[in-house]
Write a protein that holds these residues in place. Structure first.
Motif, short mmCIF file in Angstrom:
data_model
loop_
_atom_site.label_atom_id
_atom_site.label_comp_id
_atom_site.label_asym_id
_atom_site.label_seq_id
_atom_site.Cartn_x
_atom_site.Cartn_y
_atom_site.Cartn_z
N ILE A 197 28.08 60.35 -16.78
CA ILE A 197 28.86 59.62 -17.79
C ILE A 197 29.60 58.45 -17.16
N ASN A 198 30.19 58.67 -16.00
CA ASN A 198 30.92 57.60 -15.33
C ASN A 198 29.98 56.47 -14.91
N ALA A 199 28.79 56.81 -14.42
CA ALA A 199 27.81 55.78 -14.03
C ALA A 199 27.37 54.97 -15.25
N THR A 200 27.18 55.64 -16.38
CA THR A 200 26.77 54.93 -17.60
C THR A 200 27.86 53.98 -18.06
N GLY A 201 29.11 54.43 -18.04
CA GLY A 201 30.21 53.55 -18.41
C GLY A 201 30.30 52.33 -17.52
N ASN A 202 30.08 52.51 -16.22
CA ASN A 202 30.13 51.37 -15.29
C ASN A 202 28.95 50.42 -15.48
N ILE A 203 27.79 50.94 -15.85
CA ILE A 203 26.64 50.07 -16.15
C ILE A 203 26.97 49.18 -17.35
N LEU A 204 27.52 49.76 -18.40
CA LEU A 204 27.84 48.99 -19.60
C LEU A 204 28.85 47.89 -19.31
N LEU A 205 29.73 48.13 -18.34
CA LEU A 205 30.75 47.12 -18.00
C LEU A 205 30.12 45.81 -17.56
N LEU A 206 29.02 45.88 -16.83
CA LEU A 206 28.42 44.69 -16.24
C LEU A 206 27.38 44.04 -17.15
N LEU A 207 27.22 44.53 -18.38
CA LEU A 207 26.28 43.96 -19.32
C LEU A 207 27.00 43.04 -20.31
N PRO A 208 26.30 42.08 -20.90
CA PRO A 208 26.94 41.19 -21.88
C PRO A 208 27.42 41.95 -23.12
N GLU A 209 28.23 41.27 -23.92
CA GLU A 209 28.82 41.91 -25.09
C GLU A 209 27.76 42.38 -26.08
N THR A 210 26.67 41.63 -26.22
CA THR A 210 25.62 42.04 -27.15
C THR A 210 24.98 43.36 -26.73
N TYR A 211 25.12 43.72 -25.48
CA TYR A 211 24.60 45.01 -24.99
C TYR A 211 25.63 46.10 -25.21
N TRP A 212 26.84 45.94 -24.62
CA TRP A 212 27.80 47.05 -24.68
C TRP A 212 28.37 47.26 -26.07
N SER A 213 28.23 46.27 -26.97
CA SER A 213 28.70 46.48 -28.34
C SER A 213 27.88 47.55 -29.06
N ALA A 214 26.68 47.87 -28.52
CA ALA A 214 25.90 48.97 -29.10
C ALA A 214 26.63 50.30 -28.92
N LEU A 215 27.51 50.40 -27.92
CA LEU A 215 28.33 51.60 -27.77
C LEU A 215 29.24 51.77 -28.97
N VAL A 216 29.75 50.67 -29.50
CA VAL A 216 30.58 50.73 -30.71
C VAL A 216 29.75 51.26 -31.88
N GLY A 217 28.48 50.81 -31.95
CA GLY A 217 27.60 51.33 -32.99
C GLY A 217 27.40 52.83 -32.87
N ALA A 218 27.30 53.33 -31.63
CA ALA A 218 27.17 54.77 -31.43
C ALA A 218 28.44 55.51 -31.87
N LEU A 219 29.60 54.92 -31.59
CA LEU A 219 30.86 55.53 -32.04
C LEU A 219 30.95 55.55 -33.56
N ILE A 220 30.47 54.49 -34.19
CA ILE A 220 30.46 54.45 -35.65
C ILE A 220 29.55 55.55 -36.20
#
Length: 393
Positions: A197-220
């Motif tokens: 989980i920690n590795a996945t969170g750190n990967i998302l940090l280094l990606l552009p907003e159009t990528y990590w904003s998909a995490l918001v979609g998962a939360l929704i």
């Protein structure tokens, strides 16, 4: 003395060539892509000696993500002529995965859709690097490397490969989240699950907003799955048991897979915002206001949002006080909506304790105006519990 003319003229031309590639990316793709392909093919032998190939490609894909989103073959061509040409100078597996290396020589008409095992392999290699296990990114003489350690190399190489995939950013992150969730569900060791989980969170940090904003979609998606009875977040006794991250994963006997998947997404969101940049952290109040608040109608949905923002409160109070005040205002507004929508609230004491914690530990009297506005519309039982929020005796 070493004169300014010392060195190889062609190697000194590499920074200029980098700028030329960037300018060509900014021009009309229909007229310039063929010229760019020709330039990359002719300069591949020169790029073999680029001192920062991974950093250059990662920065290019990150900055020009909007331009390159519909041009996957351009990204593949750049990787092929800048990274893959260095195979005889670097150890095996130094940057790209075997699956991606097999994709590189395929023709432009070839369509590749990475499967779950591909994403698992990427994250597993990074986890092994972070924890010092075998099957990780190889070590080398870091004095002459563009990175100072294998962790830094692993993070940038993993994100570079994700950015270079021939898929949209949201689809890449959805595949990544699904693969990690599937893997964590099979782990019985909580420590190993947290590493993934920690590795996945750190990967998302280094990606552009159009990528990590998909995490918001998962939360929704998780928020929409929580009904009036809170099935998606229930445990043995109370939804509140989920507040401790170590209780969210590893005990499949306590609840169904759907609930565990929801908790894993929540943990990934915690890892993401706990390590986030100031810009990413400042975006959290906007997410609450525009994406999550319109969906919060039940008590269990409100509790999920409270769990989501809890771990970031202390850091936000230290580094972005204004954002914290905006976030608390949105929580007050959600409480007002939930109070009006629900006939009965089963966890009033927990919610009130949370709000008092916010006031006395973080915001003080700064949000008193909003608190008084919401307080006036609450039911009597909540008013009695929250009377000290507004100084009412």
């Amino acid at each position: 003395p070493v004169f300014s003319t010392t060195g190889n003229t062609l190697l000194r031309f590499l920074p200029v060539l980098d700028l030329v590639v960037h300018r060509m990316l900014e021009l009309n793709p229909t007229s310039m892509d063929k010229s760019l392909y020709t330039l990359l093919d002719h300069s591949a032998g020169l790029y073999k000696f680029h001192d920062r190939p991974v950093t250059f490609l990662y920065s290019t894909f990150h900055y020009y993500e909007g331009i390159l989103a519909e041009r996957p073959f351009v990204k593949k061509k750049m990787v092929q002529n800048i990274i893959a040409v260095q195979h005889d100078l670097r150890p095996a597996g130094w940057c790209l995965s075997l699956a991606y290396l097999e994709y590189l020589p395929q023709p432009e008409s070839h369509v590749w859709t990475p499967d779950s095992e591909y994403y698992k392999g990427l994250v597993e290699k990074l986890v092994n690097t972070l924890t010092g296990r075998p099957n990780a990114f190889p070590s080398c003489d870091w004095r002459f490397s563009e990175f100072s350690n294998s962790t830094d190399l692993g993070m940038h190489s993993t994100c570079l490969e994700l950015l270079a995939l021939p898929r949209k950013g949201a689809d890449v992150v959805d595949g990544l989240l699904n693969a990690v969730t599937e893997k964590v569900l099979t782990l019985t060791n909580t420590t190993s699950a947290m590493e993934w989980i920690n590795a996945t969170g750190n990967i998302l940090l280094l990606l552009p907003e159009t990528y990590w904003s998909a995490l918001v979609g998962a939360l929704i998606g998780v928020l929409n799955s929580i009904g009036d009875d809170g099935v998606a977040m229930e445990t043995d006794d109370s939804i509140v048991d989920c507040a401790v991250p170590t209780q969210l994963i590893g005990w499949k006997s306590q609840t169904c897979d759907q609930a565990l998947e929801a908790r894993i997404i929540l943990c990934i969101a915690h890892a993401f915002w706990y390590h986030s940049t100031l810009g990413q952290m400042s975006y959290l109040p906007v997410i609450l206001k525009e994406r999550l608040k319109p969906l919060v109608k039940t008590e269990h949905q409100l509790l999920f949002v409270l769990q989501l923002v809890g771990p970031i409160l202390h850091r936000m109070s230290e580094e972005r006080t204004r954002c914290l005040l905006e976030l608390v205002n949105e929580l007050y507004a959600m409480l007002k909506v939930v109070d009006a929508q629900c006939e009965q609230l089963d966890h009033m004491d927990v919610i009130c304790d949370y709000l008092y914690h916010l006031k006395y530990m973080f915001v003080g009297e700064f949000n008193k105006g909003k608190a008084e506005e919401v307080y006036g519309s609450l039911r009597p039982a909540l008013k009695a519990r929250l009377r000290f929020m507004v100084g009412t005796s």
